[in-house]
Design a protein around this motif. Structure first.
Motif, short mmCIF file in Angstrom:
data_model
loop_
_atom_site.label_atom_id
_atom_site.label_comp_id
_atom_site.label_asym_id
_atom_site.label_seq_id
_atom_site.Cartn_x
_atom_site.Cartn_y
_atom_site.Cartn_z
N LEU A 213 0.71 -1.37 0.01
CA LEU A 213 -0.29 0.35 0.12
C LEU A 213 0.99 1.00 0.29
N GLN A 214 2.16 1.10 0.17
CA GLN A 214 2.96 2.06 -0.45
C GLN A 214 2.66 3.32 -1.10
N GLY A 215 2.69 4.73 -0.81
CA GLY A 215 2.51 5.46 -2.39
C GLY A 215 3.34 5.17 -3.06
N PRO A 216 2.94 6.25 -4.38
CA PRO A 216 4.21 6.08 -5.48
C PRO A 216 5.80 6.39 -5.12
N GLN A 217 5.85 7.42 -4.20
CA GLN A 217 7.31 7.71 -4.17
C GLN A 217 7.50 7.66 -2.35
N GLY A 218 6.86 6.69 -2.26
CA GLY A 218 7.51 6.55 -1.03
C GLY A 218 6.61 6.65 0.13
N GLU A 219 5.45 7.37 -0.18
CA GLU A 219 4.49 7.94 0.94
C GLU A 219 3.72 6.56 1.64
N TRP A 220 3.91 6.83 2.81
CA TRP A 220 3.03 5.74 4.10
C TRP A 220 1.88 6.69 4.19
N PRO A 221 0.54 5.47 3.66
CA PRO A 221 -0.66 6.62 4.08
C PRO A 221 -1.15 6.13 5.98
N TRP A 222 -1.51 7.16 5.71
CA TRP A 222 -2.13 7.77 7.04
C TRP A 222 -3.06 6.81 7.78
N ASP B 236 -8.73 1.70 5.92
CA ASP B 236 -10.00 0.29 6.92
C ASP B 236 -9.28 -0.83 7.12
N ALA B 237 -9.52 -1.15 8.25
CA ALA B 237 -8.41 -2.89 9.05
C ALA B 237 -9.54 -3.91 8.52
N MET B 238 -11.07 -3.42 8.21
CA MET B 238 -11.75 -4.74 7.54
C MET B 238 -11.09 -5.37 6.30
N SER B 239 -11.26 -4.09 5.71
CA SER B 239 -11.20 -4.57 4.33
C SER B 239 -9.57 -4.73 3.32
N GLY B 240 -8.23 -3.81 4.38
CA GLY B 240 -6.85 -3.24 3.70
C GLY B 240 -7.14 -2.60 3.06
N ARG B 241 -8.41 -1.24 2.78
CA ARG B 241 -7.74 -0.55 1.93
C ARG B 241 -7.30 0.88 2.38
N ILE B 242 -7.05 1.71 1.87
CA ILE B 242 -6.02 2.89 2.01
C ILE B 242 -7.46 3.93 1.92
N LEU B 243 -7.95 4.57 3.16
CA LEU B 243 -8.87 5.70 3.48
C LEU B 243 -8.68 6.60 3.05
N ASP B 244 -7.58 7.35 2.83
CA ASP B 244 -6.88 8.74 3.18
C ASP B 244 -5.38 8.57 3.66
N PHE B 245 -4.45 9.48 1.86
CA PHE B 245 -3.84 9.18 2.82
C PHE B 245 -2.84 10.36 3.77
N TYR B 246 -3.67 11.24 3.36
CA TYR B 246 -3.48 12.93 4.31
C TYR B 246 -3.72 12.71 5.69
N GLU B 247 -2.33 12.92 6.95
CA GLU B 247 -1.57 13.30 6.49
C GLU B 247 -0.63 12.58 6.33
N ILE B 248 0.39 12.10 5.91
CA ILE B 248 1.67 11.98 5.17
C ILE B 248 2.61 12.74 6.33
N HIS C 71 7.03 8.95 10.19
CA HIS C 71 6.97 7.60 9.87
C HIS C 71 7.05 7.32 8.63
N GLN C 72 7.93 8.55 7.58
CA GLN C 72 9.28 7.89 6.85
C GLN C 72 10.11 8.31 6.62
N TYR C 73 10.68 8.32 8.35
CA TYR C 73 12.16 8.54 8.88
C TYR C 73 12.83 8.45 10.12
N GLY C 74 11.34 7.76 10.66
CA GLY C 74 11.04 7.09 12.27
C GLY C 74 11.03 6.16 12.51
N MET C 75 9.57 6.20 12.23
CA MET C 75 8.44 4.91 13.00
C MET C 75 8.88 3.42 11.63
N ALA C 76 8.30 4.07 10.62
CA ALA C 76 8.35 3.03 9.07
C ALA C 76 10.42 1.89 9.49
N PRO C 77 10.95 2.92 9.35
CA PRO C 77 12.34 2.16 9.05
C PRO C 77 12.42 1.51 10.65
#
Length: 415
Positions: free
Chosen positions: A248-257, A260-272, A276-282
């Motif tokens: 589900l990672q975005g096209p330029q490496g964005e981690w969506p915010w 929907d944990a039931m379906s596994g879909r992204i509900l909203d990318f924002y806020e990015i 998350h990008q430099y600390g929690m995801a690593p």
């Protein structure tokens, strides 16, 4: 000059006839990477000396007093920073880790903090090899012993507490180990989503609306528990979540915010969020790499590069003259309210929308930095030596100074 360098110089100038090399020519590798030093210098700006803690927010909008304090948040963020400092080779000499930990841990019993702050205290104390104040220990044991209180846990509460319990047990404090199994079973029974993503709460309408933080804290807890106890089901749950997040990672490496944990879909990318990008995801992907998840390292690098300007705004999320970072990219008009975001998420559940980035013309930045964000840099990169393209990137070198002592902005756009 270090003792090592002096000895090396003396050896080179021995009777063997080898030409003496002046001490200035001897380069001993710096203990910390430029990235870690960048974060440490930024934390100096967030320090509140009278309170002996780091601040809730450092505002980047040019106000005269940029540090904003919110005591219960300051305390949690400070414990998060201390966790990160446990992995740093060389800390500033004036940082008294035991004193800062004790003062802030004791504040947990006097302030309206969430239970995850107690979990962070457990974790940080274990990594720093520091004792937990007796008053805090008593309150924690009371919470962990009364499973009726667990029904109010959100994902971050449960993830942090389980991680803290395992960290304590790993450090030899076996009194906490009796809580690990029950906490993990509660996680497995009430927070495991059908999609592979984790739910945000054990019950209620809110539980399917899960954030990136939900996935991070519960996955790390499962990795910790699975490795320590040998329970393969925990490792499988964590790996499944990471697999789905990478997909589900975005096209330029964005981690969506928001998901929907039931379906596994992204509900909203924002806020990015930059953290998350430099600390929690690593931090999470370090575990995933250890257990062989394909694509984890590439996802880490792509996500980090988002901060360096490889994002839809084409701008760095660093503020090099302050050694700070910009908190997030956010929809314009939503800096002061979460209401539209909440309503949009609910609508997107039913319409099956939300998995796309919006036009960059409608995206702005949140001009603030929070101290815990820099703490996650320290944790995720304090001991890593294999990602030099990131940890030694030129972006983290000291900015050049202009005449008059004003640091050059190196292309960073504020505002």
């Amino acid at each position: 000059m270090t003792e090592f360098a002096m000895v090396l110089a003396m050896m080179i100038s021995s009777n063997s006839g080898v030409k003496f090399i002046a001490p200035a020519a001897i380069k001993v590798p710096a203990p910390n990477s430029p990235l870690v030093n960048y974060a440490l210098k930024g934390l100096e700006r967030c320090w509140l000396p009278s309170e002996r803690r780091w601040s809730h927010i450092y505002h980047l909008d040019g106000r005269a007093s940029p540090n904003e304090s919110l005591p219960q948040s300051d305390v949690f963020y400070t414990l998060n920073v201390l966790l990160g400092m446990s992995r740093v080779t060389e800390l500033p000499a004036d940082i008294d880790l035991p004193d800062i930990f004790y003062r802030n841990a004791m504040s947990l019993t006097a302030l309206p903090v969430r239970k995850y702050a107690f979990g962070m205290a457990l974790w940080a104390a274990a990594e720093l090899r520091l004792p937990i104040p007796e008053q805090v220990r008593r309150e924690l044991r009371a919470v962990l012993s009364d499973q009726s209180q667990w029904q109010a846990f959100r994902a971050q509460d449960l993830g942090m507490l389980l991680t803290g319990v395992i960290a304590q047990a790993r450090a030899g404090e076996k009194e906490w180990l009796c809580f690990a199994g029950p906490l993990y079973r509660f996680l497995k029974e009430r927070f495991q989503g059908e999609s592979g993503l984790f739910l945000d709460a054990p019950s209620g309408f809110r539980r399917r609306f899960a954030s990136f933080a939900t996935q991070t804290y519960l996955s790390i807890a499962c990795y910790q528990y699975g490795e320590f106890t040998g329970d393969a089901s925990a490792l499988i749950m964590a790996d499944t979540c990471v697999r789905d997040l990478i997909a589900l990672q975005g096209p330029q490496g964005e981690w969506p915010w928001f998901f929907d944990a039931m379906s596994g879909r992204i509900l909203d990318f924002y806020e990015i969020y930059s953290v998350h990008q430099y600390g929690m995801a690593p931090a999470l992907l370090e575990w995933a790499e250890r257990f062989g998840r394909r694509g984890a390292r590439d996802a880490l690098v792509r996500g980090f590069n988002w901060v360096l300007g490889h994002n839809q705004l084409g701008r760095t999320m660093l503020v090099p003259e302050l050694n700070l970072t910009i908190r997030s990219q956010v929809r314009k008009g939503e800096l002061m309210t979460k209401a539209p975001r909440v309503l949009r998420a609910i609508k997107n559940v039913w319409l099956e929308n939300g998995g796309q980035l919006i036009d960059s013309a409608n995206v702005g930045v949140r001009l603030e930095c929070r101290s815990y964000e820099l703490g996650w840099i320290l944790w995720s990169f304090g001991r890593r030596t294999d990602l030099r393209d990131l940890s030694h990137n030129v972006a983290f070198e000291q900015p050049a100074c202009l005449p008059g002592g004003e640091p050059q902005r190196n292309g960073t756009r504020i505002g």
